[in-house]
Design a protein around this motif. Structure first.
Motif, PDB file in Angstrom:
ATOM      1  N   ALA A 192       0.673  -1.201  -0.111  1.00  0.00           N
ATOM      2  CA  ALA A 192      -0.081  -0.073   0.129  1.00  0.00           C
ATOM      3  C   ALA A 192       0.810   1.473   0.075  1.00  0.00           C
ATOM      4  O   ALA A 192       0.546   2.022  -0.575  1.00  0.00           O
ATOM      5  CB  ALA A 192      -1.009  -0.067   1.365  1.00  0.00           C
ATOM      6  N   LEU A 193       1.721   1.127   0.794  1.00  0.00           N
ATOM      7  CA  LEU A 193       2.562   2.599   1.102  1.00  0.00           C
ATOM      8  C   LEU A 193       3.943   2.945   0.347  1.00  0.00           C
ATOM      9  O   LEU A 193       4.032   4.069   0.076  1.00  0.00           O
ATOM     10  CB  LEU A 193       2.939   2.639   2.683  1.00  0.00           C
ATOM     11  N   VAL A 194       4.526   1.774  -0.094  1.00  0.00           N
ATOM     12  CA  VAL A 194       5.944   1.904  -0.528  1.00  0.00           C
ATOM     13  C   VAL A 194       5.933   1.330  -2.224  1.00  0.00           C
ATOM     14  O   VAL A 194       7.206   1.679  -2.878  1.00  0.00           O
ATOM     15  CB  VAL A 194       6.936   1.932   0.322  1.00  0.00           C
ATOM     16  N   ALA A 195       5.425   0.522  -2.390  1.00  0.00           N
ATOM     17  CA  ALA A 195       5.550  -0.208  -3.787  1.00  0.00           C
ATOM     18  C   ALA A 195       5.295   0.858  -4.934  1.00  0.00           C
ATOM     19  O   ALA A 195       4.552   1.864  -4.713  1.00  0.00           O
ATOM     20  CB  ALA A 195       4.669  -1.408  -3.812  1.00  0.00           C
ATOM     21  N   THR A 196       6.106   0.639  -6.026  1.00  0.00           N
ATOM     22  CA  THR A 196       5.595   1.521  -6.897  1.00  0.00           C
ATOM     23  C   THR A 196       4.354   1.589  -7.426  1.00  0.00           C
ATOM     24  O   THR A 196       3.777   0.329  -7.749  1.00  0.00           O
ATOM     25  CB  THR A 196       6.605   1.249  -8.180  1.00  0.00           C
ATOM     26  N   PRO A 197       3.464   2.858  -7.509  1.00  0.00           N
ATOM     27  CA  PRO A 197       1.971   2.944  -7.704  1.00  0.00           C
ATOM     28  C   PRO A 197       1.730   2.191  -9.175  1.00  0.00           C
ATOM     29  O   PRO A 197       2.456   2.364 -10.262  1.00  0.00           O
ATOM     30  CB  PRO A 197       1.993   4.401  -7.814  1.00  0.00           C
ATOM     31  N   SER A 198       0.790   1.108  -9.028  1.00  0.00           N
ATOM     32  CA  SER A 198       0.470   0.438 -10.313  1.00  0.00           C
ATOM     33  C   SER A 198      -0.994  -0.015 -10.232  1.00  0.00           C
ATOM     34  O   SER A 198      -1.203  -1.020  -9.423  1.00  0.00           O
ATOM     35  CB  SER A 198       1.204  -0.911 -10.686  1.00  0.00           C
ATOM     36  N   ARG A 199      -1.833   0.648 -10.840  1.00  0.00           N
ATOM     37  CA  ARG A 199      -3.262  -0.010 -10.826  1.00  0.00           C
ATOM     38  C   ARG A 199      -3.482  -1.374 -11.449  1.00  0.00           C
ATOM     39  O   ARG A 199      -4.246  -2.116 -10.753  1.00  0.00           O
ATOM     40  CB  ARG A 199      -4.107   0.940 -11.752  1.00  0.00           C
ATOM     41  N   GLU A 200      -2.819  -1.709 -12.202  1.00  0.00           N
ATOM     42  CA  GLU A 200      -2.793  -3.059 -12.990  1.00  0.00           C
ATOM     43  C   GLU A 200      -2.501  -4.273 -11.794  1.00  0.00           C
ATOM     44  O   GLU A 200      -3.085  -5.133 -11.637  1.00  0.00           O
ATOM     45  CB  GLU A 200      -2.058  -3.161 -14.060  1.00  0.00           C
ATOM     46  N   LYS A 201      -1.361  -3.722 -11.146  1.00  0.00           N
ATOM     47  CA  LYS A 201      -0.850  -4.806 -10.084  1.00  0.00           C
ATOM     48  C   LYS A 201      -1.376  -4.606  -8.638  1.00  0.00           C
ATOM     49  O   LYS A 201      -1.233  -5.547  -7.672  1.00  0.00           O
ATOM     50  CB  LYS A 201       0.622  -4.619 -10.023  1.00  0.00           C
ATOM     51  N   GLY A 202      -2.225  -3.537  -8.499  1.00  0.00           N
ATOM     52  CA  GLY A 202      -2.769  -3.174  -7.309  1.00  0.00           C
ATOM     53  C   GLY A 202      -1.792  -2.855  -6.292  1.00  0.00           C
ATOM     54  O   GLY A 202      -1.862  -3.214  -5.076  1.00  0.00           O
ATOM     55  N   MET A 203      -0.778  -2.282  -6.719  1.00  0.00           N
ATOM     56  CA  MET A 203       0.304  -1.798  -5.798  1.00  0.00           C
ATOM     57  C   MET A 203       0.369  -0.195  -5.540  1.00  0.00           C
ATOM     58  O   MET A 203      -0.011   0.524  -6.481  1.00  0.00           O
ATOM     59  CB  MET A 203       1.703  -2.360  -6.416  1.00  0.00           C
TER      60      MET A 203
END
Length: 524
Positions: free
Chosen positions: A432-443
């Motif tokens: 939620a907080l530090v993964a590279t933002p990606s809508r496709e991966k839900g990150m």
């Protein structure tokens, strides 16, 4: 040790505890009333904690959020995309009907059929592609991709009776019917008696419960949204236990000989996020358009400038614990060597000078006012610490809705926020907080600092494909260490879950902040 092996040992310990059988009554003051008694209507804490009195889940969680057997006595992966669950025998619903695999299938299928749900439970079931009943007490769940968190997801899904909740609507009994008590027959430690919205919810002990019997023959929950009113009700003897007493009253309550407190570090992390993407960055006006937060030395300086212990001792009055990781030990994926950042303002000044900012710079720190315990006061303490090392900090406090809007529009160079890891394990806050933002991966859904670290992302992706507990935990520990060492986010503190109760009671304080009457006992 695997989660399942740990689960077995913990449940054995739980079952060995003998609770008093004497008929007694307990009255609890709640900060929030449930919006519904339908356990699949709205996935929020106020509803879920009440559901866990009436219903059980396949996988339960102990007070430290570690998984323990519930209606499933064991579970294991069968390949990468299939989980097998062995169900507990000889369990009955409150209406006397037997619990079988059919009830699990019904529950999982109903989640998608409940209309107008503000926060549907399909978030827990959407990865399932098939549920196979092997026999009445064995089922296999197939997922579209490896799903190592499936058992933990099922810890949030109360199991309904396919008989009691049968009805004419697509979902069987409707939410309105369940709110009236029709079909509200679970396998849990308490039975439904009556609900008067705004006044009280009454439950009675399920004497046929398969697990440890609650100490209380009757439990009454009273909604007391006003914190001062909760404390007054407790001190007056109108209620026996209250949740979330205000921090300002904790010192007084500790000194009251008729009151005892129970507290434990919660899974809610309060942290500072830093903009590591925009250039120029909003809120830093005096660096000629350069974003100093992209420099690890500056981020480390800001972290070392914060006196976390002073904040938890003075601002929070002991109702928080300094944080050096995303979750407190012994949560799954936490590191044994994780420690809060040292307070070293001299080192912070040296780092700023090395980074090219010997005179510091100016920054605005965004914060909600009223979303988290003493949030604005914490932000002010951080601002004072930063200002002392040369980073002149102004606090911009907004009511929670306005704060979220500003945060989501990337209007802050730095902001204070909180995150509650509902799964109780490390992948939740990392994703939620530090993964590279990606809508496709839900990150990276809440990564508004837009921190990115390809090595972290690779380890997190691998962890989310790994169903072996030991391997996944090692990957999560490595991922957490990467972010902390890179100062991708600055952990401040874990909020304490606090309960106050009359002397003579004890409560197994829970990291998830849930108030569960079955774990309130007469003090030994």
């Amino acid at each position: 040790m695997s989660l399942l092996r740990t689960a077995g040992l913990l449940m054995a310990a739980m079952l060995s505890v003998a609770l008093p059988a004497a008929a007694q009554e307990l009255t609890i003051g709640l900060k929030s009333e449930p919006t519904s008694l339908d356990p699949q209507y709205q996935n929020i804490a106020a509803n879920n904690q009440i559901a866990l009195h009436l219903f059980d889940t396949l996988v339960a969680r102990d007070e430290k959020l570690l998984p323990v057997p519930g209606l499933a006595v064991s579970w294991k992966p069968v390949g990468d995309t299939v989980w097998e669950f062995k169900l507990r025998p000889n369990v009955k619903f409150h209406d006397g009907s037997p619990f079988t695999a059919e009830d699990v299938v019904f529950t999982c299928e109903r989640a998608a059929k409940v209309p107008n749900s503000p926060s549907p439970f399909t978030i827990l079931t959407r990865q399932m592609t098939r549920i196979e009943i092997v026999d009445p007490l064995t089922l296999r769940i197939t997922t579209a991709a490896p799903a190592p968190l499936l058992p933990l997801d099922l810890a949030g899904l109360p199991i309904l009776s396919h008989i009691a909740v049968a009805g004419g609507a697509p979902e069987g009994k409707t939410t309105a019917e369940l709110d009236r008590g029709a079909g509200l027959a679970g396998t849990g430690p308490f039975r439904f008696v009556e609900w008067k919205r705004g006044a009280e919810l009454v439950l009675s002990r399920n004497d046929e419960y398969w697990g440890p019997k609650p100490a209380w023959s009757r439990v009454t929950f009273r909604p007391l949204a006003n914190a001062a009113a909760r404390v007054a009700a407790l001190t007056a003897g109108d209620v026996d236990l209250i949740e979330d007493p205000p921090i300002a009253d904790l010192s007084k309550l500790r000194k009251d000989p008729k009151i005892v407190l129970a507290q434990v570090p919660s899974s809610r992390l309060i942290y500072i996020a830093l903009d590591q993407f925009a250039e120029p960055t909003p809120g830093i006006p005096d660096t000629n358009g350069k974003n100093p937060l992209k420099d690890r030395r500056v981020r480390q300086a800001l972290s070392e400038a914060i006196d976390r212990k002073a904040i938890t001792d003075k601002v929070m009055e002991g109702a928080a614990q300094p944080a050096g990781d995303f979750l407190p030990r012994p949560a799954f994926g936490t590191r044994k060597d994780a420690q809060p950042e040292r307070y070293d303002p001299a080192a912070a000044r040296r780092l700023l000078a090395e980074a090219g900012y010997p005179k510091g710079f100016s920054i605005t720190l965004g914060t909600p006012n009223g979303r988290y315990a003493n949030d604005m006061q914490i932000a002010q303490a951080v601002a004072a610490s930063w200002s002392r090392v040369g980073v002149k900090t102004e606090v911009e406090a907004s009511e929670p809705t306005a704060f979220v809007k500003n945060r989501d529009e990337f209007k802050y160079s730095a902001y204070l926020a909180g995150w509650n890891a509902e799964t109780g394990e490390m992948s939740n806050p990392l994703r939620a907080l530090v993964a590279t933002p990606s809508r496709e991966k839900g990150m990276g859904g809440n990564n508004r600092g837009r921190y990115t670290n390809p090595t972290l992302d690779a380890k997190l992706d691998e962890a989310m494909r790994t169903v072996d507990d030991r391997k996944r935990e090692a990957l999560l520990e490595e991922a957490s260490r990467l972010v902390i060492n890179d100062y991708g986010l600055l952990p401040l503190q874990f909020e304490m879950s606090v309960w106050a109760m009359r002397k003579g009671l004890a409560y197994a304080a829970r990291a998830d902040q849930a108030t569960l009457a079955q774990f309130v006992t007469p003090a030994k």
